[in-house]
Design a protein around this motif. Sequence first.
Motif, PDB file in Angstrom:
ATOM      1  N   UNK A 149     -24.031  -6.932 -14.035  1.00 42.69           N
ATOM      2  CA  UNK A 149     -23.430  -8.147 -14.586  1.00 42.69           C
ATOM      3  C   UNK A 149     -23.380  -9.281 -13.559  1.00 42.69           C
ATOM      4  N   UNK A 150     -23.965  -9.079 -12.384  1.00 43.74           N
ATOM      5  CA  UNK A 150     -23.967 -10.129 -11.384  1.00 43.74           C
ATOM      6  C   UNK A 150     -23.721  -9.592  -9.994  1.00 43.74           C
ATOM      7  N   UNK A 151     -23.497 -10.498  -9.051  1.00 46.59           N
ATOM      8  CA  UNK A 151     -23.415 -10.123  -7.644  1.00 46.59           C
ATOM      9  C   UNK A 151     -22.216 -10.764  -6.963  1.00 46.59           C
ATOM     10  N   UNK A 152     -21.035 -10.544  -7.527  1.00 46.89           N
ATOM     11  CA  UNK A 152     -19.774 -10.913  -6.893  1.00 46.89           C
ATOM     12  C   UNK A 152     -18.890  -9.665  -6.898  1.00 46.89           C
ATOM     13  N   UNK A 153     -17.793  -9.660  -6.157  1.00 44.72           N
ATOM     14  CA  UNK A 153     -17.071  -8.395  -5.942  1.00 44.72           C
ATOM     15  C   UNK A 153     -16.701  -7.610  -7.191  1.00 44.72           C
ATOM     16  N   UNK A 154     -16.347  -8.260  -8.296  1.00 45.80           N
ATOM     17  CA  UNK A 154     -15.895  -7.486  -9.456  1.00 45.80           C
ATOM     18  C   UNK A 154     -17.023  -6.677 -10.082  1.00 45.80           C
ATOM     19  N   UNK A 162     -16.531  -5.040  -0.534  1.00 47.29           N
ATOM     20  CA  UNK A 162     -15.730  -5.091  -1.755  1.00 47.29           C
ATOM     21  C   UNK A 162     -14.502  -4.208  -1.577  1.00 47.29           C
ATOM     22  N   UNK A 163     -13.356  -4.681  -2.028  1.00 47.67           N
ATOM     23  CA  UNK A 163     -12.132  -3.892  -1.921  1.00 47.67           C
ATOM     24  C   UNK A 163     -11.843  -3.186  -3.242  1.00 47.67           C
ATOM     25  N   UNK A 164     -11.043  -2.139  -3.159  1.00 46.30           N
ATOM     26  CA  UNK A 164     -10.640  -1.436  -4.377  1.00 46.30           C
ATOM     27  C   UNK A 164      -9.893  -2.374  -5.323  1.00 46.30           C
ATOM     28  N   UNK A 165      -9.164  -3.314  -4.755  1.00 46.43           N
ATOM     29  CA  UNK A 165      -8.401  -4.263  -5.576  1.00 46.43           C
ATOM     30  C   UNK A 165      -9.325  -5.149  -6.416  1.00 46.43           C
TER      31      UNK A 165
END
Length: 414
Positions: A149-154, A162-165
């Motif tokens: 769906x893309x290339x940002x942390x979510x 990337x963090x678990x949060x």
Amino acid sequence: MTATLANSRDIALQDRARRVIPNGMWGHMATRSIAPGYPQFFSRADGCRVWDADGNEYIDFMCAWGPNVLGYHHEAVDAAALAQLRVVDSGNGPTETLVELAEELTATLDHADWCLFQKNGTDATTACITIARAGTGRRKIIHARGAYHGAVPWCSPSVVGVTAEDRAHLIPFDWGDAASLDAAVAQAGDDLAAIILTAFRHDVARDQELPTTAFLQAARAHCDRTGAMLICDDVRAGFRLDLRGSWARHGVKPDLAAYSKAIANGWPLAAIAGADRARAGAESIFTTGSFWYGAAAMAAGLATIRILRDTDALAHTEAMGNRLRKGLDEAASRHGYRLRQTGPVQMPMVLVDGDRDLAIGNALCLAALRHGVYLHPRHNMFLCAAHGPADIDRAVEAVDRAFADIAAAGLRPA
């Protein structure tokens, strides 16, 4: 095997790039992630052909990784964009073209009552998630395992940095599996904001899978029952399969859909198209970008959508996809190989049956490069309206020679 490509300029450019760019290149266009020997730098493109930095010419079946739907340098599209550039592109506010494009898209897409514009697919999918959360007041997002769906942390396929949060409220399920989707919805409980699905399953290095009407209807029913938003990530497939939206043939309407790639034939543009039930969420959030209002790309988008609407470009591309699929199967069979060709013919995934580590696919695609055809060994490919019968037949002939090369080298499935 045949001789390797002339690539001295490409090698020199890669050496220069490594001095000033981390790893010499980033993201999906870094050819080190495909196979050694792929050209990294290109000098020009036209129609369905590209030329690398050393002047080697290829019939192109990646189409800029999707944006090229009508053909590189389509005269009418580029003329519309350039005419707008001569007046204003990025200014203190948008031009009338923004309203015209939104009107055109809401009239074309069967699920759309309103639109917002961005520059990249990731912009659009991320804003869809934000709108869904704002509109529902909830947090949980259900997504398919392995979906891009893309290339940002979510949503990035890489978890480095990337963090678990960043992903605390994501719930995965197995694409196409209604029971798995049911379980994910139950896990979300009364905190379900959205279900996001790609238009079809197009995971890397896997057989592609078109959705069934029953599966999409199940997702729609869950959202209707819970008040969550159904999001179609149509970034990759939008304006290639059906101008009304990729799910229109199934009679299933998303609440939000993300578009980019083919929307403006290579000019940088993305869009969210939403239903009225998602309008309040869109009106309540703040999302923006310095270049999101650029009028030249919107003019290109307006021209592209109208050309796709008024010509047989999509039907022609599908016909060429069928011609390619048949030709590749025959070429493989002549040399004792079997292909797995899945997904829409306009966006084919081509894998060699039994090629567990993709070594045969890599060798085949490298050999095809030497014969003047640009393929990808593990990503779905793309056709455009500029591919004609002669281009397809020439490409099949080149792939036939590539199969002969790898067969002579003894590359066979274990």
